[in-house]
Design an enzyme around this catalytic site. Sequence first.
Site: not given
Ligand code: IMP
Length: 185
Positions: A103, A106, A163, A169
């Site tokens: 999705d 980040d 979410d 969601r």
């Molecule tokens: P990462 O491991 O920091 O890249 O984050 C990945 C996961 O964190 C994603 O698959 C989302 O489930 C969640 N996530 C990251 N940013 C957001 C946001 O802005 N809103 C909601 N969920 C987020």
Amino acid sequence: MNTIQIEDKTFEILLENDNISKRTRLIGIQINVDYENRCPIFIGVLNGSFLFMADLLREIEIPCEIGFIQVSSYTGAESSGKIRETFGLPKNLHNRDVIIVEDIVDTGYTLNYVVGEVIKQAPASISVCTLLFKPAALKKPIEELEYVGFEIENEFVVGYGLDYNGLGRNLKDIYREKTVATPLP
Ligand code: IMP
């Protein structure tokens, strides 16, 4: 409805469903071309990717398979950096063309973990398809990031699979957290 309230946060519209659908269609067309005469396996990263995965797969016209992995790293509105796997990968990825569907990217910790787990099974190729990408938040570069729906600012978003504390969601559109402007002294 241009703003919504979820618990303590107010959100404003960022991407309308129509816009998401158009972009998804284009990504699907690109994947159909890139994987012509192959039979990729799409791995959706749960929970956030469930709507994007479903809509993207409706645009895929080449033979393909699907699977899922469930991981979590977020608590509230911040990444904890620690990845927990709660639902494992399919075990048949050896020699397959794998497309991981996310999705949002980040910090990149989640994808880094998932890509590492896929590599352990020696696939033929790996690429990543994400609906949203926050380049300014990235801490782990991801070479496999091939298909990106939208690059967004480093801001918290909900809707269309994403979410806040488990809520939001089901929203059709994507919203960003509304920040309160600090008055000048
Ligand atoms: P990462 O491991 O920091 O890249 O984050 C990945 C996961 O964190 C994603 O698959 C989302 O489930 C969640 N996530 C990251 N940013 C957001 C946001 O802005 N809103 C909601 N969920 C987020």
